[in-house]
Design an enzyme around this catalytic site. Structure first.
Site, short mmCIF file in Angstrom:
data_model
loop_
_atom_site.label_atom_id
_atom_site.label_comp_id
_atom_site.label_asym_id
_atom_site.label_seq_id
_atom_site.Cartn_x
_atom_site.Cartn_y
_atom_site.Cartn_z
N GLY A 1 8.79 25.01 59.56
CA GLY A 1 7.55 24.82 58.81
C GLY A 1 7.52 25.67 57.54
N ARG B 1 0.11 28.43 54.46
CA ARG B 1 -1.15 29.17 54.64
C ARG B 1 -0.94 30.68 54.71
NH1 ARG B 1 -3.89 26.03 59.54
NH2 ARG B 1 -1.77 25.22 59.80
N GLY C 1 8.43 15.88 60.57
CA GLY C 1 7.79 15.99 61.87
C GLY C 1 8.63 16.69 62.90
N GLY D 1 -3.12 19.19 69.90
CA GLY D 1 -3.05 17.89 70.54
C GLY D 1 -3.65 17.95 71.94
N ASN E 1 -0.45 30.85 61.74
CA ASN E 1 -0.41 30.04 60.51
C ASN E 1 -0.92 30.76 59.28
OD1 ASN E 1 0.57 27.44 61.60
ND2 ASN E 1 -1.31 27.56 62.82
N ASN F 1 15.87 83.33 63.06
CA ASN F 1 14.47 83.37 62.63
C ASN F 1 14.42 83.18 61.11
OD1 ASN F 1 11.48 84.24 63.39
ND2 ASN F 1 12.01 85.18 61.44
N TYR G 1 20.63 71.36 45.88
CA TYR G 1 20.97 70.39 44.83
C TYR G 1 21.14 71.12 43.50
CZ TYR G 1 20.55 66.14 41.96
OH TYR G 1 20.77 65.11 41.08
N ALA H 1 13.41 90.16 52.70
CA ALA H 1 12.38 89.28 52.14
C ALA H 1 12.50 89.22 50.62
CB ALA H 1 11.00 89.79 52.54
#
Length: 463
Positions: free
Chosen positions: A12, A16, A80, A142, A230, A380, A390, A426
């Site tokens: 089909g 729609r 059909g 149908g 549909n 840690n 990168y 740190a």
């Protein structure tokens, strides 16, 4: 089932749907629409499946080219359903047995229902068996016309039905079992003298009845199973019904789902017993969740593997990642593709991990980026740590060996290796390899200027 083949009518145009994409490829809970009836047939071990395709057929072929046992037949012109079946028969020229005919746009159809239809077909020795449903309003379906003895004698399409026939509540689903030899004979006799000028497959019922052959019908227990798609609204409705079915399946298997109507679980997801899922969670793709896990509110998991007893805290996003047993992620964490968390590892709030392995018991609890890295066991990583992977041209790896302690606000300029049990002060920017058990710092020396703080500046500003 060696003596059963299948036709899937999927030619089909789907106008729609108002889409450039084939209707058969529109997704429901992570899978294209056509995959659902194909999976139902696969559960029945039907080895030969012919999909009838139309104007968007090449898209469908490309989308299902890796499905074994599936072939394709073209319906170049929309003449059909009987014409579509005739096209499918060109792929089944050597087949003699039962042909199961289903529609490609019925994603809620269960394999168990098809199995029941097949059993009824065999037990009654029918040439045609119709899957039907009783609805309060048959709408555009149908209608099944029965004789005074309750035997099915024909199916009339809604457009061709009389007002009396339109009052019939038993409708045709478009799903059939048919003996192959009879189908070939019937298709040769079917004409197109009807309201749409098409060749109706339903006319085979009258052909069988008029020739004295056995025709039976089976009412489906849940009419939602035969719901055709549909348009976009019907697609959404079907997806919601499918979502309810999947959630109930996992609840029955021992999974706690809080506020289930707010949880999305896609079709191929697997969840272990005693897992708890909070509201707003989305589980997508082929995600596998172990036993005893906890998935917090708003979490999104896409193609993720979680071992047992993993905790994913609220609003975390995990994609194509592996998290081993007893690890914890989140809240507000992001595991990008290629992430691997070993047992008892912890990735905390606002931490992003990409193509990195985090070793057993290692922790990155706050505000860090770990990309293209291998982090050993018992490491840690302090808040604000970044692997600078990168250089503007290529990605490079950072390797942090077992037992390393990384102070807050540290940067690793890859490629770089930090040896076992090293301590990174740190605020350090590490650009060279660090040997085992060493201390590395690279921040500038602290300088203090007594008496020159804010009070002094304020006083100076008043002068």
């Amino acid at each position: 089932m060696d003596q059963v083949a299948a036709m899937i009518l999927a030619a089909g145009k789907g106008t729609r749907m108002k889409s450039a994409v084939s209707k058969m490829l529109h997704p429901l809970l992570g899978l294209p629409m056509l995959s659902y009836p194909l999976r139902a047939l696969r559960k029945l071990e039907i080895g030969r499946q012919v999909v009838v395709i139309g104007s968007s057929g090449q898209e469908v072929i490309d989308g299902f080219s890796d499905w074994s046992g599936v072939s394709f037949a073209w319906q170049r012109e929309q003449k059909g359903t009987a014409d579509a079946a005739a096209m499918a028969l060109t792929e089944l020229e050597d087949f003699s047995g039962i042909i199961l005919i289903v529609c490609g746009d019925v994603p809620l159809l269960r394999a168990e229902t098809l199995h029941e239809l097949l059993l009824r077909h065999k037990q009654t020795q029918a040439v045609v068996s119709v899957l039907s449903a009783v609805l309060p309003d048959g709408g555009s379906y149908g209608r099944l016309v029965l004789d005074s003895a309750g035997e099915l004698i024909r199916i009339v399409e809604a457009r061709d039905a009389s007002p009396v026939e339109l009052e019939v509540c038993r409708i045709n689903s478009g799903i059939y079992c048919v003996e192959a030899d009879f189908l070939r004979q019937a298709l040769a006799e079917i004409g197109c003298d009807n309201a749409q000028g098409e060749y109706y497959l339903t006319d085979m019922v009258a052909e069988a009845s008029q020739s004295g052959r056995k025709v039976v019908f089976l009412d489906v227990a849940d009419p939602d199973e035969i719901m055709g798609i549909n348009d976009r609204e019907q697609l959404s409705n079907a997806e919601m019904l499918l979502a309810v079915r999947i959630r109930r399946q996992w609840q029955s298997a021992g999974v706690t789902i809080r506020f289930p109507e707010q949880v999305t679980i896609e079709t191929d997801v697997s969840i272990g017993m005693d897992t708890t899922i909070e509201k707003g969670v989305s589980l997508k793709g082929k995600t596998v969740i172990g036993a005893g896990c906890y998935i917090g509110e708003g979490a999104i998991l896409q193609d993720v593997y979680l071992g047992d007893r993993v905790r994913v805290l609220p609003y975390s996003v995990l994609e194509h990642a592996v998290v081993e047993a007893d690890a914890q992620v989140g809240p507000f964490a992001h595991l990008r593709p290629g992430s691997l968390l070993r047992e008892k590892a912890k990735i905390g709030n606002f931490v992003e991990v990409k193509k990195a392995e985090i070793g057993i018991g290692s922790k990155a609890s706050h505000l860090s980026y770990i990309g293209d890295a291998t982090v050993g066991n018992g490491v840690n990583i302090g808040a604000g740590t970044i692997t600078c992977n990168y250089d503007g041209f290529k990605k490079h790896r950072t390797i942090i060996e077992d037992g390393v302690f990384v102070g807050s606000d540290s940067q690793f300029v890859a490629p770089v290796r930090i040896g076992k049990n090293a301590l990174v002060g740190a605020g350090s920017t590490v650009t060279k390899n660090v040997p085992e058990n060493a201390v590395v710092t690279s921040r500038s020396r602290q300088t203090i200027y007594p008496g020159r703080g804010m009070a002094a500046r304020t006083a100076a500003g008043k002068d």
